[in-house]
Design an enzyme around this catalytic site. Structure first.
Site, PDB file in Angstrom:
ATOM      1  N   CYS A 129       0.812  -1.221   0.000  1.00  0.00           N
ATOM      2  CA  CYS A 129       0.000   0.000   0.000  1.00  0.00           C
ATOM      3  C   CYS A 129       0.851   1.279   0.000  1.00  0.00           C
ATOM      4  O   CYS A 129       1.484   1.580  -1.002  1.00  0.00           O
ATOM      5  CB  CYS A 129      -0.950  -0.064   1.200  1.00  0.00           C
ATOM      6  SG  CYS A 129      -2.282   1.099   1.042  1.00  0.00           S
ATOM      7  N   HIS A 139      -4.083  -5.034   0.630  1.00  0.00           N
ATOM      8  CA  HIS A 139      -3.554  -5.573   1.899  1.00  0.00           C
ATOM      9  C   HIS A 139      -3.637  -7.094   1.928  1.00  0.00           C
ATOM     10  O   HIS A 139      -4.687  -7.648   2.280  1.00  0.00           O
ATOM     11  CB  HIS A 139      -4.334  -4.976   3.079  1.00  0.00           C
ATOM     12  CG  HIS A 139      -3.999  -3.545   3.312  1.00  0.00           C
ATOM     13  ND1 HIS A 139      -2.918  -3.134   4.064  1.00  0.00           N
ATOM     14  CD2 HIS A 139      -4.583  -2.411   2.855  1.00  0.00           C
ATOM     15  CE1 HIS A 139      -2.854  -1.825   4.075  1.00  0.00           C
ATOM     16  NE2 HIS A 139      -3.851  -1.352   3.343  1.00  0.00           N
ATOM     17  N   GLU A 148      -2.469  -9.019   4.053  1.00  0.00           N
ATOM     18  CA  GLU A 148      -2.476  -9.535   5.428  1.00  0.00           C
ATOM     19  C   GLU A 148      -3.868  -9.621   6.045  1.00  0.00           C
ATOM     20  O   GLU A 148      -4.049 -10.261   7.068  1.00  0.00           O
ATOM     21  CB  GLU A 148      -1.559  -8.677   6.318  1.00  0.00           C
ATOM     22  CG  GLU A 148      -2.040  -7.252   6.599  1.00  0.00           C
ATOM     23  CD  GLU A 148      -1.707  -6.251   5.500  1.00  0.00           C
ATOM     24  OE1 GLU A 148      -1.504  -6.672   4.341  1.00  0.00           O
ATOM     25  OE2 GLU A 148      -1.674  -5.046   5.791  1.00  0.00           O
ATOM     26  N   SER A 164      -2.743 -14.522  38.109  1.00  0.00           N
ATOM     27  CA  SER A 164      -4.135 -14.078  38.146  1.00  0.00           C
ATOM     28  C   SER A 164      -5.082 -15.203  37.789  1.00  0.00           C
ATOM     29  O   SER A 164      -6.293 -15.051  37.889  1.00  0.00           O
ATOM     30  CB  SER A 164      -4.312 -12.962  37.125  1.00  0.00           C
ATOM     31  OG  SER A 164      -4.078 -13.485  35.825  1.00  0.00           O
ATOM     32  N   GLY A 165      -4.540 -16.322  37.335  1.00  0.00           N
ATOM     33  CA  GLY A 165      -5.398 -17.378  36.809  1.00  0.00           C
ATOM     34  C   GLY A 165      -5.499 -17.285  35.300  1.00  0.00           C
ATOM     35  O   GLY A 165      -6.035 -18.162  34.657  1.00  0.00           O
ATOM     36  N   GLY A 166      -4.976 -16.209  34.730  1.00  0.00           N
ATOM     37  CA  GLY A 166      -4.992 -16.054  33.277  1.00  0.00           C
ATOM     38  C   GLY A 166      -3.863 -16.846  32.632  1.00  0.00           C
ATOM     39  O   GLY A 166      -2.916 -17.259  33.302  1.00  0.00           O
ATOM     40  N   ASP A 177      -1.577 -15.897  30.342  1.00  0.00           N
ATOM     41  CA  ASP A 177      -0.280 -15.241  30.178  1.00  0.00           C
ATOM     42  C   ASP A 177       0.552 -15.304  31.463  1.00  0.00           C
ATOM     43  O   ASP A 177       1.724 -15.668  31.434  1.00  0.00           O
ATOM     44  CB  ASP A 177      -0.459 -13.779  29.751  1.00  0.00           C
ATOM     45  CG  ASP A 177      -1.308 -13.646  28.493  1.00  0.00           C
ATOM     46  OD1 ASP A 177      -1.436 -14.662  27.776  1.00  0.00           O
ATOM     47  OD2 ASP A 177      -1.829 -12.557  28.230  1.00  0.00           O
ATOM     48  N   SER A 178      -0.060 -14.918  32.592  1.00  0.00           N
ATOM     49  CA  SER A 178       0.734 -14.904  33.819  1.00  0.00           C
ATOM     50  C   SER A 178       1.139 -16.328  34.204  1.00  0.00           C
ATOM     51  O   SER A 178       2.238 -16.551  34.735  1.00  0.00           O
ATOM     52  CB  SER A 178      -0.019 -14.217  34.957  1.00  0.00           C
ATOM     53  OG  SER A 178      -1.189 -14.927  35.293  1.00  0.00           O
TER      54      SER A 178
END
Ligand code: XMP
Length: 503
Positions: free
Chosen positions: A76, A163, A165, A217-219, A221-222
């Site tokens: 673009c 685009h 993507e 946190s239970g998530g 990622d952590s």
């Protein structure tokens, strides 16, 4: 390790290019256009220049010294910039071309290998290439633009005005794959889970001595960040799970069980009462969030001070967070995290093992590290927990009411197979009372709003079109089983303009 560099000129899709490359097995990194190194490392085997919000006449310059050194795909704005600065020309068009277009391939090219003609592409630009740069041949046109794509074979430059993507470009994946594999010669060996050993080695080198702490946190990622650090430094890592009492039904136990299943030692700090009393009388959403954040930090800090020689704070920051707050090229800046400000206060060094990974890659790491499937498929959950879903004052009774309704809704979704087809689903308790009858009694209960959304990253969202029988079943059970609920409604709002959470 072989790499693709994606240079960000400020397009909203730049990060998506990185993501697509990684999905195709090529490790890619995003670099802001105004902080480019002068040398190209040998591991960089190809470069993609992104689009931009700017027009060619006033936009940022491309690093022309790189051209000819490595294969380039210019998208673009970058395609237009290279045309305008390479002996061609670009005209400002008065109307922005935005949306789908039919691309007709007018010349053969390795970029088009396996691509049909015509093929549907996604346009989003206001300038148009009117004359090609020197040495270029046109590769395709649409109804409204003569040079929708071109190549400069002597320099291995490929350029497209659409685009590739975005998902709306039907054969965008094939076009990117052609660039990466046929033109740049990538071998496509990138697999996030194959990185685990080298991540662990790097963490060992980064944390040679002293203790590390991390808030869990239970998530996902952590948890994955903590697991990687634990595998690297063992008992020198101390995981802390602050039980705020603002989690969903049975969640604290389920999360602790998952930690136990993978052998991650985590201390549970029971803090339900301090959170409830801090929230007493608070109804303003921002004040709620700030109150929770402040108390969380106090509690976490007190835990950290009980340990000796703590030097590191482990956080589950992922790539989109780093890019959003780090490149300074795009407009959005997001403040995070739950423990913001802590590293400075405790003089800790931040350790972020997931800085280079996307959410789906973190899931792949978690899976390889042995986290249970149930854990990995959980919906996202906000840091301040149910407090932002109990509108009005947060009390123990109202939390309990919401928890029950929420558990019923999620159970109905699980049973009907809709849980995994939904990006995020939950119940919200509204302080609005309405009239009803129960038996011969008049009742005047509060309202539950059900929210289920489809999304890929939480930045935009649409209400999930749940079948009416699923919604009716959830409403029937909530009204029958949860005391003091008088009405159930379904939230039909898209984001934007609404947000996913109500507060
Ligand atoms: P909104 O409500 O902004 O939410 O449309 C987008 C996504 O982010 C989650 N969310 C949060 N996550 N801390 C978090 O870790 C927070 O303070 C927070 N607020 C919202 C929300 O659940 C949704 O997935």
């Amino acid at each position: 390790m072989e790499k693709l560099w994606v240079v960000d000129f400020g397009s909203q899709y730049s990060l998506l290019i990185v993501r697509r490359a990684r999905e195709l097995g090529v490790y890619a990194e995003l670099l802001p256009w105004n902080r480019l190194p002068t040398q190209l490392p040998s591991e960089v085997k190809g470069i993609i220049f992104s689009g931009s919000y700017a027009s060619v006449s006033e936009g940022p310059p491309l690093p022309v010294e790189w051209i000819g050194q490595r294969p380039v795909l210019a998208i673009c704005y970058s395609a237009q910039w290279l045309a305008a600065h390479g002996g061609g020309s670009v005209a400002e068009s008065h109307s922005r071309e935005y949306g789908p277009a039919k691309l007709e391939l007018t010349n053969g090219s390795p970029l088009w290998s396996g691509v049909s003609s015509p093929t549907r592409v996604w346009m989003s630009h206001s300038d148009t290439i009117t004359a090609l740069p020197e040495g270029a041949r046109s590769l395709g046109r649409t109804e409204s633009i003569p040079h929708a794509a071109y190549e400069i074979p002597s320099q291995k430059v490929y350029a497209v005005q659409f685009h590739p993507e975005v998902a709306h470009t039907e054969e965008g994946g094939t076009i990117l794959r052609n660039f990466l594999y046929e033109i740049c010669g990538f071998t496509g060996e990138w697999r996030p889970e194959a990185e685990i050993d080298s991540i662990i080695q790097a963490l060992r080198a980064q944390m040679p001595a002293g203790q590390a702490i991390g808030a869990l946190s239970g998530g996902i990622d952590s948890t994955v960040a903590a697991l990687l650090v634990y595998r690297a430094i063992g008992e020198r890592f101390h995981g802390i799970f602050v039980d705020t009492g603002l989690l969903r039904e049975g969640e604290a136990e389920a999360v602790l069980q998952a930690y136990e299943a993978v052998g991650l030692p985590v201390k549970r700090v029971r803090a339900q009462l301090p959170f409830l009393s801090a929230l007493r009388g608070v109804t303003d959403p921002e004040v709620k969030r700030k109150t929770i954040g402040r108390l969380f930090i106090e509690i976490f800090e007190a835990e950290a001070r009980q340990l000796e020689d703590v030097r590191y704070l482990v956080q589950g920051t992922i790539y989109p967070d780093v890019v959003e707050s780090g490149t300074g090229v795009s407009a959005t800046i997001k403040s995070h995290h739950n423990v913001g400000g802590l590293p400075e206060r405790l003089a800790l060094q931040l350790v972020e093992p997931l800085r280079l990974f996307f959410k789906d890659e973190v899931r792949a790491l978690g899976w390889k590290l042995g986290l249970p499937e149930r854990f990995l498929r959980r919906h996202p959950f906000p840091g301040p927990g149910l407090a932002v879903r109990v509108l009005g004052e947060v009390t123990a009774e109202r939390l309990e009411r919401l928890r029950r309704a929420d558990a019923i809704f999620l159970q109905v979704l699980e049973e009907s197979g809709w849980y995994d087809k939904t990006w995020q689903a939950f119940a919200v308790l509204l302080p609005q009372r309405s009239v009803g009858v129960a038996g011969d009694q008049r009742r005047y209960g509060e309202t539950i709003a059900l929210r289920a959304v489809s999304s890929t990253d939480g930045m935009t969202a649409e209400p999930t079109p749940l079948p009416s029988e699923v919604l009716f079943e959830a409403a029937r059970r909530i009204l029958a089983e949860v005391p003091d609920i008088g009405r159930v409604v379904y939230d039909l709002s898209t984001k934007p303009p609404a947000t996913i959470e109500w507060e």
